[in-house]
Write an enzyme that holds these catalytic residues in place. Structure first.
Site, PDB file in Angstrom:
ATOM      1  N   GLU A 226      -1.074   7.302 -31.326  1.00 51.54           N
ATOM      2  CA  GLU A 226      -1.417   8.111 -32.506  1.00 51.54           C
ATOM      3  C   GLU A 226      -2.685   8.934 -32.286  1.00 51.54           C
ATOM      4  O   GLU A 226      -2.845  10.012 -32.857  1.00 51.54           O
ATOM      5  CB  GLU A 226      -1.561   7.234 -33.751  1.00 51.54           C
TER       6      GLU A 226
ATOM      7  N   PHE B  57       2.334  -7.318 -44.093  1.00 54.19           N
ATOM      8  CA  PHE B  57       2.463  -6.927 -42.697  1.00 54.19           C
ATOM      9  C   PHE B  57       2.160  -5.436 -42.549  1.00 54.19           C
ATOM     10  O   PHE B  57       2.731  -4.598 -43.244  1.00 54.19           O
ATOM     11  CB  PHE B  57       3.880  -7.230 -42.197  1.00 54.19           C
ATOM     12  N   GLN B  58       1.258  -5.124 -41.660  1.00 49.60           N
ATOM     13  CA  GLN B  58       0.846  -3.751 -41.360  1.00 49.60           C
ATOM     14  C   GLN B  58       0.288  -3.003 -42.565  1.00 49.60           C
ATOM     15  O   GLN B  58       0.429  -1.796 -42.675  1.00 49.60           O
ATOM     16  CB  GLN B  58       1.990  -2.973 -40.698  1.00 49.60           C
TER      17      GLN B  58
ATOM     18  N   LYS C 255       5.987   2.877 -49.346  1.00 55.50           N
ATOM     19  CA  LYS C 255       7.400   2.903 -48.995  1.00 55.50           C
ATOM     20  C   LYS C 255       8.287   3.163 -50.214  1.00 55.50           C
ATOM     21  O   LYS C 255       9.268   3.904 -50.135  1.00 55.50           O
ATOM     22  CB  LYS C 255       7.788   1.587 -48.327  1.00 55.50           C
TER      23      LYS C 255
ATOM     24  N   MET D 225     -21.876  12.481 -17.216  1.00 52.54           N
ATOM     25  CA  MET D 225     -22.960  12.885 -18.107  1.00 52.54           C
ATOM     26  C   MET D 225     -23.896  11.720 -18.405  1.00 52.54           C
ATOM     27  O   MET D 225     -25.111  11.899 -18.496  1.00 52.54           O
ATOM     28  CB  MET D 225     -22.387  13.463 -19.402  1.00 52.54           C
TER      29      MET D 225
HETATM   30  C1  LIG Z   1     -15.023   7.996 -26.736  1.00 53.11           C
HETATM   31  C2  LIG Z   1     -16.340   8.178 -26.072  1.00 53.11           C
HETATM   32  N1  LIG Z   1     -16.961   7.127 -25.497  1.00 53.11           N
HETATM   33  C3  LIG Z   1     -18.157   7.317 -24.880  1.00 53.11           C
HETATM   34  C4  LIG Z   1     -18.749   8.533 -24.846  1.00 53.11           C
HETATM   35  C5  LIG Z   1     -20.092   8.720 -24.181  1.00 53.11           C
HETATM   36  N2  LIG Z   1     -20.007   9.653 -23.070  1.00 53.11           N
HETATM   37  C6  LIG Z   1     -20.342  10.945 -23.166  1.00 53.11           C
HETATM   38  S1  LIG Z   1     -20.111  11.790 -21.767  1.00 53.11           S
HETATM   39  C7  LIG Z   1     -19.574  10.427 -20.965  1.00 53.11           C
HETATM   40  C8  LIG Z   1     -19.170  10.476 -19.537  1.00 53.11           C
HETATM   41  C9  LIG Z   1     -17.898  11.167 -19.348  1.00 53.11           C
HETATM   42  O1  LIG Z   1     -17.471  10.919 -18.035  1.00 53.11           O
HETATM   43  P1  LIG Z   1     -16.252  11.721 -17.434  1.00 53.11           P
HETATM   44  O2  LIG Z   1     -15.123  11.734 -18.379  1.00 53.11           O
HETATM   45  O3  LIG Z   1     -15.978  11.212 -16.083  1.00 53.11           O
HETATM   46  O4  LIG Z   1     -16.791  13.212 -17.389  1.00 53.11           O
HETATM   47  P2  LIG Z   1     -18.027  13.847 -16.592  1.00 53.11           P
HETATM   48  O5  LIG Z   1     -19.242  13.749 -17.451  1.00 53.11           O
HETATM   49  O6  LIG Z   1     -18.183  13.090 -15.321  1.00 53.11           O
HETATM   50  O7  LIG Z   1     -17.608  15.255 -16.387  1.00 53.11           O
HETATM   51  C10 LIG Z   1     -19.587   9.323 -21.812  1.00 53.11           C
HETATM   52  C11 LIG Z   1     -19.204   7.966 -21.414  1.00 53.11           C
HETATM   53  C12 LIG Z   1     -18.069   9.590 -25.489  1.00 53.11           C
HETATM   54  N3  LIG Z   1     -18.573  10.816 -25.567  1.00 53.11           N
HETATM   55  N4  LIG Z   1     -16.873   9.384 -26.076  1.00 53.11           N
END
Ligand SMILES: Cc1ncc(C[n+]2csc(CCOP(=O)(O)OP(=O)(O)O)c2C)c(N)n1
Lengths: 584, 179
Positions: free
Chosen positions: A66, A128-129, A178, A491
């Protein structure tokens, strides 16, 4: 059929009783819905059953999760400007939408999400659900409503579409029990045109408009910031005309990108934490700051205490709650950006601000020398993200819709993609939702099939919604996927390097061979390790008729610069790692 | 500077609205001092009166966020001196105390409070007034042992001759006619 026959057929139809479920489908068709993104389950089965009879009229995309459905609906909405529609079951189906709904709320994306719910006598019984999706989604929806009787269906759906798309757009959730789905009633549809307690757009205050024009006309160093409001109000032409007449340099927020084409002589680039050098520092040098359809997000402003203090601020905004929320404005123009820019254009004097514009160009030269040229032609053996993005931009002649996930890949995509037309950049801005990219790209492509859609995604983010390869394969959605694999949560690793003494706490990530995973779904692709193979691989990808994946092994520990560290002033933007060391 | 503000929000449709409203406060960690829901002078329109203690900027921001809710017609904020307001308090004290000394009766009289019910075990006293006033009586009564105490949410009315909302509704309906 003549118009009269049609009319009688219609009124006949109106006199027969139909089920709530069929009413849902017919109401969606009345609202112009073409595609539903969804996933069936127990408490939504009657509506799925009704959909079966309309499957040639209404396309349904079965996603693999979803969350995929809601991000796809967002991508569809962002690319087309229409309202995205999701259909899911109660309980886990409904709660799986939450991340996407929150994302749509903060990024002002029009969505109508329909969730099934247990029969009304069971509400509150932990059936349920059963989950209290109305309660759960309340803070992240523009409006939500639970339908417990079939006769509420047409008017509620009409209201939902009206609320989702007007004013500052946003997600709306309708929960249908429902018994309301199976109950019968006399169906009649009327679109919603107004709600007494809801004014989507206030009329323009003429006096303030004149004050704003005076301020703009007397400004020496005026500077315009544009946000997604330009795209949402379809004010691209008005914005262009306004800056061209007044000679005012402009810069966009992450979500405002592509509102004016990248190489417009007055488009100075991107604002924000990893935005361009000039656009950031000039915020604290201009004398009049005109912000249009943007909300002064902290990723744009940095430290508010030192943000544009020298400038008079004109804030053009549709949402009254955004006025003075983060940045105090001297003149607030409430209303639709398109309308206001049109009126301002009439009052504004024709001007050129050549030396002021040149200051931006000088700043750009600095950024070019210190960052861009080495990003695009790195001396490292490993491939850089910027090169890849730039190559795609060249090969597509800037005509593609660029979708990105979140992280370094997102910033590289935003910084180095060139845009020639509006609505060409789709990314999760306010929420920064990893996993947004793949399903959003799919939704965008389904919405605008005749444009190329290219996704840039990190190795981390791809694995958050990688199951949507299945949807892409089943529905044959020809999205082009570029994985920028740095074998890190890039990042976060960058922040660890810069602000946590290189303590790489749980950011090294193992990934499968993405090309092989895609191949298992029947999606062709190739892996690129060496710079010399990049061009050819991307070309093959772009020439391919169906979906295609290119996994690029990029430099492991590259950083995105420039950077306004969290909480710093926009004038203290850093151009390289050494800047950080010296500022510490 | 933090001070008390009274926020009044009006709506035609109040299903689930209370939840939406309180979310606006909890999300910003603003404490609701009291909340009262009631009909207004205008037929079909409900009024929520909320008392908070916070900075003006924050109160303005919250008022806008409340008004942003689709089902809210309008929200106003006021300082205490812009409104006439009252709270009601009920006190339960042992009847024994009332019988043993006339101090208690004097206190009730001095505070303009009244007795609602007397039983052999307890006496229920009622007082309306501002919080300080109902609190003052509470403090006085503690000496005799207060068995139960409750104070209502605030009800408030503006000092202007008509409900501010009436003017607003005229403007709103004119605006709607143009849509
Ligand atoms: C759902 C979610 N969890 C954690 C984060 C924190 N976060 C921001 S950037 C990042 C790293 C992303 O790594 P990747 O997808 O390998 O991309 P890159 O930065 O290496 O291009 C994280 C963990 C986020 N933005 N979203």
């Amino acid at each position: 059929m003549t118009a009269k026959e049609k009319e009688t057929k219609r009124s006949k139809q109106q006199n027969v009783e139909i089920s709530g479920s069929e009413a849902v489908i017919r109401s969606l068709i009345e609202e112009g819905t073409e595609i539903i993104f969804g996933y069936p389950g127990g408490q939504i089965m009657p509506i799925y059953d009704a959909l079966y009879d309309y499957r040639n009229v209404l396309r349904h995309i079965l996603t693999r999760h979803e969350q995929g459905a809601v991000h796809a609906a967002q991508g569809y909405a962002r690319a087309t400007g229409k309202t995205g529609v999701c259909l899911v079951t109660s309980g886990p189906g409904a709660t799986n939408l939450i991340t996407g709904i929150a994302d749509a709320m903060i990024d002002s994306t029009p969505l109508v999400c329909i969730t099934g719910q247990v029969a009304s006598p069971l509400l509150g019984s932990d059936a349920f659900q059963e989950s209290d999706i109305i309660g759960i989604s309340m803070p992240i929806t523009k409006w939500n409503y639970q339908i417990t009787s079939p006769d509420e269906i047409p008017s509620t759906i009409a209201k939902a579409f009206y609320i989702a798309a007007t004013g500052r757009p946003g997600p709306v959730l309708i929960d249908i029990t429902k018994n309301a789905q199976v109950g019968k009633f006399k169906y009649k549809y009327a679109k919603c045109h107004k709600i007494r307690s809801y004014i989507p757009e206030f009329p323009v205050n003429k006096e303030k408009l004149n004050q704003a024009a005076d301020l703009i006309n007397s400004a020496k160093k005026p500077y315009l910031l544009y946000g997604q409001g330009i795209l949402l109000s379809r004010a691209e032409k008005e914005l262009k005309q306004f800056i061209e007449k007044t000679g005012i340099p402009a810069a966009g927020t992450l979500l405002g990108l592509s509102a004016i084409k990248t190489n417009h002589p007055l488009n100075m680039g991107m604002l924000g934490m990893h935005g361009n050098y000039g656009p950031n520092i000039k915020t604290n040098e201009c004398d009049v700051l005109i912000a249009v359809g943007m909300r002064f997000d902290d990723r744009v402003t940095g430290n508010l205490k030192t943000y544009a203090k020298q400038a008079k601020v004109i804030h053009i905004e549709i949402d009254p709650a955004e006025i003075n929320k983060n940045v105090k404005s001297d003149i607030a123009l409430l209303g639709d950006a398109k309308r206001i820019l049109k009126l301002l254009h009439l009052l504004a004097e024709k001007k050129k601000h050549l030396s002021w514009v040149n200051e931006f160009k000088d700043a750009h030269e600095i950024e070019m020398k210190k960052i861009i040229s080495s990003d695009l032609n790195p001396e490292t053996l490993g491939i850089g993200m910027a090169e890849v993005v730039n190559k795609v931009s060249e090969l597509t002649n800037s005509s593609a819709i660029i979708v990105s996930d979140v992280g370094q890949n997102q910033m590289a995509a935003a910084r180095y993609s060139k845009f020639a037309t509006s609505r060409s950049h789709i990314t999760s801005g306010g929420l920064g939702t990893m996993g947004f990219g793949l399903p959003a790209a799919m939704g965008a492509k389904l919405g605008i099939p005749d444009r190329e859609v290219v996704l840039f995604v990190g190795d981390g983010g791809l694995q958050m919604t990688i199951q949507e390869f299945g949807t892409i394969a089943q529905e044959k959605v020809p999205v082009k996927i570029v994985v920028l694999n740095n074998r890190f949560l890039g990042m976060v690793r960058q922040w660890q390097e810069l602000f946590f003494e290189k303590r790489y706490s749980f950011t090294e990530i193992f990934s499968p061979d993405f090309v092989k995973v895609a191949a298992a779904y029947g999606i062709p692709g190739q892996l690129v390790n060496k710079r010399k193979d990049l061009n050819k691989a991307l070309q093959t990808m772009l020439e391919s008729k169906g979906s295609y994946i290119v996994e690029v092994m990029v430099e492991k520990e590259d950083n995105i610069f420039p950077m306004v560290p969290a909480g710093a002033s926009v004038s203290d933007i850093l151009l390289c790692v050494n800047d950080i060391k010296s500022s510490n | 500077m933090k001070q008390e503000y009274i926020i009044s929000a009006y709506s035609e449709n109040h299903i689930g609205l209370l939840n939406r409203m309180t979310i606006v406060f909890t999300r910003r960690k603003v404490n609701i001092e009291s909340i009262t829901a009631s009909e207004s002078a205008i037929k079909g329109i409900f009024k929520l009166t909320i008392v908070v203690n916070d900075e003006k900027e924050k109160v303005i921001n919250i008022t806008k966020q409340i008004e942003k809710q689709v089902d809210i017609l309008k929200a106003f904020y006021h300082t205490n001196d812009e409104m006439i307001f009252q709270e009601i308090a009920l006190y339960k004290v042992p009847t024994k105390a009332l019988m043993e000394t006339d101090q208690l009766e004097k206190m009730i009289r001095q505070h303009n409070a009244r007795i609602l019910e007397i039983t052999p075990e307890y006496t229920v006293i009622e007082k309306t007034g501002h919080k300080e006033e109902t609190q003052e009586l509470f403090n006085g009564l503690t000496e005799y042992g207060v068995l139960q105490f409750i104070r209502s949410g605030r009800v408030a009315i503006t000092r202007s001759p008509i409900e501010k909302l009436s003017e607003f509704l005229i403007q709103r309906d004119a605006l709607l006619a143009k849509i």
